[in-house]
Each structure stands twice: as C-alpha cells, then as structure tokens.
Design a protein around this motif. Structure first.
Motif: not given
Lengths: 251, 306
Positions: A125-126, A196-197, A199-201, B133, B205-206, B297-298
């Motif tokens: 999980c990002p 959110l994010m 880019e993480q798809g 991630t 971006s987060a 980690h992201s």
C-alpha cells in the motif's frame, strides 16, 4: 480470493475537504472508538501509558506546510485512511485470501481469521493505510464502517462511517463515487477533487478536495476598537433596563 | 524498510539451498551423476539450506500456525506462488534423490529439479520486485540479481563438495567464479539504477497539493511511533551504507572470485573453496541486510520534514 473484481457497480468511498478540515482529530478518535468495539478484534494499543506507546489506527491526521515560491505558507490538515482503491495492490499480494475487495460495493476488507500477519499488504500500500495490530498480530484497515452503513439496528442518520458522522466541520463526505448523480460525485466535480499518488496506478476511490485559494487582498482596515467601545457607551439602554437606568439617575 | 533477521536469513539460505539443488540437477542432466559422498553431502546441504530458509520465513509471521493458508492464492499472489513452487521443487528434488539412490541416471528429474528450484528463487524475488511502492526493488534487475546469487552460491558449494568428496572439482571453480562475477555485475547495475532513478512519488504527489507549493510535514499524526514508521521508516546512515556496500562486495564478490581462481590453479583447492563459500554467504548476508535497509517506501513521503 485475492483477485480483484473486474468492476464494482457501487464504489463507496469518502470525499475529504482539505479546505474545511480544522485538524481537530475528532475523526481519528471516533474511528478508534468505533473500531475498538466493532468489526473484528479490538483495535489495540501497546504500552498505552508507558514510555513508547504504539497503537493501531485506521485514520490519521497529518498537518502539512505548503510553501509557494513567493508569499506566506499555508497550513493544511490532512486526514488519511484507506482509499478503497479500484486496483488495490494490497489485495492481490495477499497469500491467504484474507484481503479482498467486495464486488457489491468496492469496500476493501480483511478477514482476520485467515490473516497470517505477514505484513506484505502494508508494504504494497503506497498510502500507509494498513497497520498491524500490536496485540492481535493481524492486519487492520478502514472498513468504511461496514458494520454501521448497513446496520438496521441503529438510527438512519448514524448509518454512515463514524468519522463522517463525527466531523464537526463537515469536512468528510460519504457516498457512491460511481454514481455521477450522487452528492459526493457532484462535490468532486464542482470542487476539482483529486487522487493521491496517481502515479502509483492504484485508482483510489476516495477523493480529496483542494483548499480554496486564499483571499488575494489583505483584509481591509477595521475601525479602531476603542472608538467602537466609546460609541457603544453613548447608546442609551431601552425597555425595562432603560427605565431602570433613568429611574436610578433621577434618584 | 525494516530488515527482519528471519527474512534476511530466509532469502540467503533458501537461495543458496535451491542453488545447490539446481547444481545437483544440472550435473545429473549433463551426465555427471553425483555419487557417494558428493551425493549425500549435496542433498543434505541443498535440502538443509532451502528448508531452513523456508522455516525461518514463517518466524516473522503474526500467526505462523496459519501459514498453510498461504498456499491458496497462487493465482494472484507471488508470496503464495513462492510457497507452492518451493514445495513442488522440494518434492521433485526428493524424487530425483530417490531415483539416483536406486541407481537411476535422473536426467529428466534432475532437469526438472533445477528448473523448479530456479523458478522458486524467481518467485521469491518477485515478492519484492512487484512492489511499486518500493522503487529500489521494483526493477527488472531484481530477479536477475536473486537468480545470479542463487546460481553462484549453488556452484560454489557444489564445487567445494566435489573437491572434498569427488577428489577434484575440474572446471567447477572457474564456472563458479564466473557466476559470482556476473552476479555482482548485476548487483552493481541494480545499485546504480536504484541510486539514480528519478523519484516516483513525492510529498507533493502524495498530498496532491503540489500546485500550491512545496509540501513538508509540519506535525506528525501522533507524538509516538507507529507500525508504519517502524516497518517502512527504517533508516541507516549514508556513511554506513557506503561502508556496508564495500564489505558486501569484498566478502561476497572479490574474496570468492580470487579464492576460486586460486583453487582452480590447484593451490590448496579444498581450503580456498571453503573460504570462498563462507565469504560468499557472509557477504550475501550483508548484501541482503542492505537490500531491506536501503529501500525507501512511498508512505514516507507523508512523513517528510524537509
């Protein structure tokens, strides 16, 4: 089965208004309270009154400073919980089938009885939406209060996630984000809600609303407070107190 | 990422163990059937290392008693595939060992054992390489590095055993040295790529607030620690990182290459091959510790204070 459903007809999720959130953490506390007594095992704390307390939370509020190239910085309070992603990487990595995404409403859940506590879903999980329970050693995550939203034993206005019900600022909204006519979808369209994010798809269902632009001009000059006070002293009281005032003066 | 000792030991030990089983299988496939002491020592070490690694991997689980459930989701999960494939590879290796014991050549079973041993190592590497991630892990070189280290470890151990039990290792030390050289070439490329790749996720971006300016955390959600910081926020000093990389490369790469070359020239071959094996495994433990400790980690973009 940890394969994701091809699509879900309903996508329940949250819309969080970063313009309105005051950072009071009431949603964090109400989430902790509800999920300690609700779905699954209690949401535990370790060493709660000791030197190094460590608790599992499904919702946390960060506070960020956003500094433009020029001008003053903005402080943004930022609640963060599971985004119930369309393409949830936490689900597909699960080796036991404990993690799953419901085909009927898109909620991502953990079957705690099948969880081996390997922690790989938290790595996948990002957003940091999953936390290992320090006592039960199983993975915990936001259930979108699945034990409230369909619960016919509680009054209808309570059938929304605990964090949404609690928010005193009205910064949290709950609904079907797959229905373009729903209140949450209209809110996202009107306010320019974002992912959110991206880019993480992951295709998160939850959306965030940006802070509104700040007042461009400085606040206009206000009259001097001492003058206002002096003016107020001049005004005569009316009614019963006015009569009392005059009567006492005459004495 | 937090470097759990059980996982470091698991990836090093089972990687080397499956490497030895693959070496035994390939030897039989090529008609160089392992016999006598080489047979017994090879299978004991091959099974011992791979199974010790697999058992160790269950130690970091919250509920090891439910580990059997991890065999069910092979359709979607690399971790599940790894478990299933390890069992298939070990079963094939068992059948292969039995067929040799009963006087067979074990060519087909040897080839199958080698193939499934390597596929198992590949699936171990994909547990990490699949994670978008963790940018440092999510690159095509990650499986290459794992496979090369497994093959190199298997070749080194097999060469040592052949030297001790079969009275000479022949070209094996040279092959092993070449594989060690290749593995470290891949690893250096992997480090380079991990150090230079542009960052995928940022605090901007987060939070989605990048249009407003530069984002940094002003206040953490809690004053205490949490699971995310413990698991994903593990940090090592840059100074140690450079030093540890040098130690890993020296122990795991340079010492084994020179030791195997000395052995191949007939200079105390048994002693130098033993030295190569021990140095290689020690270097690999350092390399694997760094594999976790270096990885970022992201989620830590939400905790960036600068």
């Amino acid at each position: 089965m940890t394969s994701l459903p091809a699509s879900t007809a309903v996508k329940l999720g949250l819309v969080i208004d970063l313009d309105t959130c005051v950072g009071c953490h009431a949603c964090v506390i109400s989430c902790k309270e509800w999920n300690t007594g609700g779905y699954g095992s209690a949401l535990a704390d370790a060493d709660a009154y000791g030197d190094a307390p460590l608790g599992a939370f499904l919702n946390r509020v960060h506070t960020f400073e956003v500094k433009p190239e020029e001008g003053p910085a903005t402080v943004v309070h930022f609640p963060k919980s599971c985004l119930h992603c369309d393409d949830a990487p936490c689900v597909t990595v699960c080796p036991t089938g404990a993690s799953y995404k419901r085909a009927e409403d898109g909620i991502v859940l953990v079957n705690e009885d099948a969880c081996i506590g390997c922690g790989l879903c938290a790595w996948a999980c990002p957003y940091g939406a999953r936390e290992m329970d320090p006592v039960e050693k199983v993975m915990k995550k936001c259930t979108l209060c699945v034990d409230r939203i369909y619960n016919e034993n509680i009054v209808e206005e309570d059938r929304i996630p605990s964090c949404v019900r609690t928010c005193p600022a009205g910064a949290r909204h709950f609904g079907d984000l797959n229905d373009p006519a729903s209140a949450v979808s209209e809110l996202v369209a009107a306010r320019g809600g974002f992912d959110l994010m991206p880019e993480q798809g992951t295709g998160p269902v939850n959306k965030y609303l940006p802070p509104r632009p700040r007042t461009p001009e400085p606040v206009p000059d206000l009259p001097d407070l001492a003058d206002l006070a002096a003016d107020a002293r001049e005004t005569r009281a009316e009614g019963f107190f006015g009569w009392l005032d005059r009567a006492l003066e005459r004495l | 990422m937090h470097p759990a000792y059980s996982i470091i030991f698991f990836t090093v030990s089972s990687g080397a163990g499956f490497g030895v089983l693959a070496a035994l299988g390939l030897a039989a496939f090529l008609g160089l059937t392992p016999q006598g002491g080489l047979y017994w020592a090879g299978f004991v070490i091959g099974f011992g290392l791979s199974m010790a690694g697999l058992v160790s991997s269950t130690f970091h689980l919250g509920h090891p008693e439910r580990a059997w459930r991890a065999l069910s989701q092979w359709r979607s999960s690399w971790l599940s595939r790894e478990g299933v494939l390890a069992i298939v590879a070990l079963a094939l290796a068992g059948a292969f060992a039995l067929s040799l014991l009963m006087g067979g050549q074990g060519r087909l079973l040897g080839l199958l054992t080698a193939a499934f041993s390597l596929i198992t190592v590949y699936s171990t590497s994909m547990i990490y390489a699949q994670l978008k991630t963790v940018q440092r892990w999510c690159q095509p070189l990650t499986p290459v590095v794992f496979l090369c280290f497994s093959l190199a470890g298997g070749a080194l151990i097999y060469a040592f055993l052949a030297q001790v039990f079969a009275g000479g290792a022949g070209v094996l030390p040279t092959v092993a040295a070449l594989l060690v050289f290749l593995a470290w070439g891949a690893k250096l490329g992997w480090w380079r790529r991990g150090d230079t790749a542009p960052v995928l996720s940022t605090p901007e971006s987060a939070t989605g607030l990048g249009a407003m300016g530069k984002v940094r955390m002003l206040e953490a959600p809690h004053t205490g620690g949490n699971y995310l910081l413990k698991e994903m926020g593990y940090k090592i000093g840059r100074k140690h990182q450079a030093r540890l990389r040098q130690i890993a490369l020296m122990l795991g790469g340079i010492v084994p290459v020179f030791a195997t070359l000395f052995a191949s020239w007939g200079l105390w071959p048994g002693l130098f091959l033993l030295m190569a094996v021990l140095a290689f495994l020690g270097g690999l433990l350092a390399e694997r510790w760094l594999f976790f400790a270096e990885a970022e980690h992201s989620v830590m973009t939400y905790y960036t204070r600068t």
